[in-house]
Write a protein that holds these residues in place. Structure first.
Motif, PDB file in Angstrom:
ATOM      1  N   ARG A 259      14.438  10.345  -0.728  1.00  0.00           N
ATOM      2  CA  ARG A 259      13.232   9.725  -1.298  1.00  0.00           C
ATOM      3  C   ARG A 259      11.997  10.364  -0.691  1.00  0.00           C
ATOM      4  O   ARG A 259      11.392  11.239  -1.283  1.00  0.00           O
ATOM      5  N   GLY A 260      11.632   9.914   0.471  1.00  0.00           N
ATOM      6  CA  GLY A 260      10.445  10.441   1.131  1.00  0.00           C
ATOM      7  C   GLY A 260       9.164   9.967   0.482  1.00  0.00           C
ATOM      8  O   GLY A 260       9.145   9.510  -0.660  1.00  0.00           O
ATOM      9  N   GLY A 261       8.085  10.073   1.227  1.00  0.00           N
ATOM     10  CA  GLY A 261       6.779   9.679   0.722  1.00  0.00           C
ATOM     11  C   GLY A 261       5.702  10.552   1.325  1.00  0.00           C
ATOM     12  O   GLY A 261       5.838  11.047   2.451  1.00  0.00           O
ATOM     13  N   ARG A 262       4.626  10.765   0.573  1.00  0.00           N
ATOM     14  CA  ARG A 262       3.492  11.560   1.040  1.00  0.00           C
ATOM     15  C   ARG A 262       2.292  10.643   1.237  1.00  0.00           C
ATOM     16  O   ARG A 262       1.936   9.867   0.350  1.00  0.00           O
ATOM     17  N   ILE A 263       1.690  10.770   2.400  1.00  0.00           N
ATOM     18  CA  ILE A 263       0.575   9.920   2.798  1.00  0.00           C
ATOM     19  C   ILE A 263      -0.515  10.799   3.388  1.00  0.00           C
ATOM     20  O   ILE A 263      -0.247  11.617   4.272  1.00  0.00           O
ATOM     21  N   ASP A 264      -1.737  10.649   2.902  1.00  0.00           N
ATOM     22  CA  ASP A 264      -2.898  11.283   3.527  1.00  0.00           C
ATOM     23  C   ASP A 264      -3.536  10.269   4.451  1.00  0.00           C
ATOM     24  O   ASP A 264      -3.722   9.102   4.080  1.00  0.00           O
ATOM     25  N   ALA A 265      -3.882  10.703   5.660  1.00  0.00           N
ATOM     26  CA  ALA A 265      -4.472   9.804   6.652  1.00  0.00           C
ATOM     27  C   ALA A 265      -5.704  10.449   7.264  1.00  0.00           C
ATOM     28  O   ALA A 265      -5.712  11.654   7.544  1.00  0.00           O
ATOM     29  N   ALA A 266      -6.741   9.657   7.467  1.00  0.00           N
ATOM     30  CA  ALA A 266      -7.972  10.146   8.087  1.00  0.00           C
ATOM     31  C   ALA A 266      -8.438   9.125   9.118  1.00  0.00           C
ATOM     32  O   ALA A 266      -8.696   7.964   8.778  1.00  0.00           O
ATOM     33  N   LEU A 267      -8.533   9.558  10.381  1.00  0.00           N
ATOM     34  CA  LEU A 267      -8.929   8.676  11.476  1.00  0.00           C
ATOM     35  C   LEU A 267     -10.441   8.635  11.592  1.00  0.00           C
ATOM     36  O   LEU A 267     -11.104   9.672  11.569  1.00  0.00           O
ATOM     37  N   ARG A 268     -10.973   7.404  11.711  1.00  0.00           N
ATOM     38  CA  ARG A 268     -12.404   7.197  11.882  1.00  0.00           C
ATOM     39  C   ARG A 268     -12.596   6.145  12.964  1.00  0.00           C
ATOM     40  O   ARG A 268     -12.620   4.941  12.698  1.00  0.00           O
ATOM     41  N   GLY A 269     -12.688   6.607  14.217  1.00  0.00           N
ATOM     42  CA  GLY A 269     -12.850   5.669  15.327  1.00  0.00           C
ATOM     43  C   GLY A 269     -11.623   4.801  15.496  1.00  0.00           C
ATOM     44  O   GLY A 269     -10.525   5.296  15.726  1.00  0.00           O
TER      45      GLY A 269
END
Length: 288
Positions: A259-269
């Protein structure tokens, strides 16, 4: 959301049964059979905890989420695995927002979810159709890798962190994909001061095919052997990738076999944006 009383044929004739709307959604997925499954049940008021847990066990997907409207663009939200209620769940939050936008008639651009232990989580619909979730990202601290953890994972990580979960770094994505842990042993272990029950392990390596990081998430402590796509894990992973590699925005593959999944993540503080898509696979009724 209405919960009509219906006549349902039982073994002794017709009995009065409650009917709930249920949606099953693949979250962090471009199409069906990808990402992570969640069941979403809109309610007028939360059911007793034991009933919500029993429904989640009956659904037998990673999480069942219950949502109760409290305002024009505001809902209360709770998440249950088949075994426990959890304090934070990313993929079922994404799925809940998808249901409201796609099926429940919500026409606004942003949804606020009030939760028991994770505060207010917002989800915004982007122009490209993806959903962006604003989540907390708790501090992490580097820890020693114990022999017990290495034995339970079946391979020794090169580095580890404690936070809401235990995070274990390996040299290559192939090392992560080859993991075959002893889940019974893993269930009893955890990081010092871990925020959740023991037995929740994120394993990762930098790199991968077209992504910045490849990971897997084992959660026998939450009643799930391996989770296909885990938003809450990526709140921790985003912080680690920022602090170790200087990457505040990352593209991630959670490499659950098949299956698997794709996730975009952006850290802000102390917050992180988690971005992905969701697809409805089932719409029906749950009879109590």
């Amino acid at each position: 959301m209405g919960a009509p009383v219906v006549l349902y044929p039982g073994s002794g004739g017709f009995t009065m049964t409650r009917s709930l709307t249920l949606y099953q959604v693949d979250a962090f997925a471009e199409r069906a059979f990808q990402g992570n499954q969640a069941c979403i049940i809109p309610l007028e008021a939360f059911l007793p905890d034991d009933v919500m847990l029993a429904i989640a066990a009956e659904n037998n997907v990673a999480e069942t989420a219950y949502i109760v409207r409290t305002g024009d663009s505001r809902w209360n939200l709770r998440w249950f695995t088949p075994a426990v209620e959890v304090p934070l769940c990313g993929h079922a939050t994404l799925a809940a927002a998808h249901v409201l936008f796609a099926h429940e008639g919500f026409t606004g651009d942003a949804i606020a979810f009030d939760t028991v232990k994770s505060g207010c989580l917002t989800v915004q619909r982007r122009d490209d159709g993806r959903l962006a979730m604003d989540f907390p990202s708790a501090p992490v601290s580097e820890i020693e890798v114990s022999d017990e953890v290495a034995a339970a994972l079946g391979a020794r990580p090169v580095q580890a962190w404690g936070g809401i979960f235990y995070a274990a770094r390996f040299e290559t994505p192939a090392d992560v994909q080859a993991l075959a842990p002893d889940l019974k042993a893993l269930k009893l272990l955890g990081a010092p001061g871990e925020g959740w029950d023991r037995g929740n392990f994120g394993c990762f390596a930098a790199g991968g095919e077209g992504v910045d990081v490849t990971s897997r998430f084992f959660a026998p402590g939450s009643g799930i052997d391996e989770d296909p796509a885990t938003g809450s894990w990526h709140t921790m992973l985003a912080r680690i990738m920022s602090e170790r590699y200087g990457l505040d925005a990352i593209t991630c593959l959670q490499a659950y076999p098949g299956r698997g999944g794709r996730i975009d993540a952006a850290l802000r503080g102390d917050r992180v944006s988690l971005i992905g898509r969701a697809v409805t696979t089932v719409e029906g009724r749950f009879y109590l």
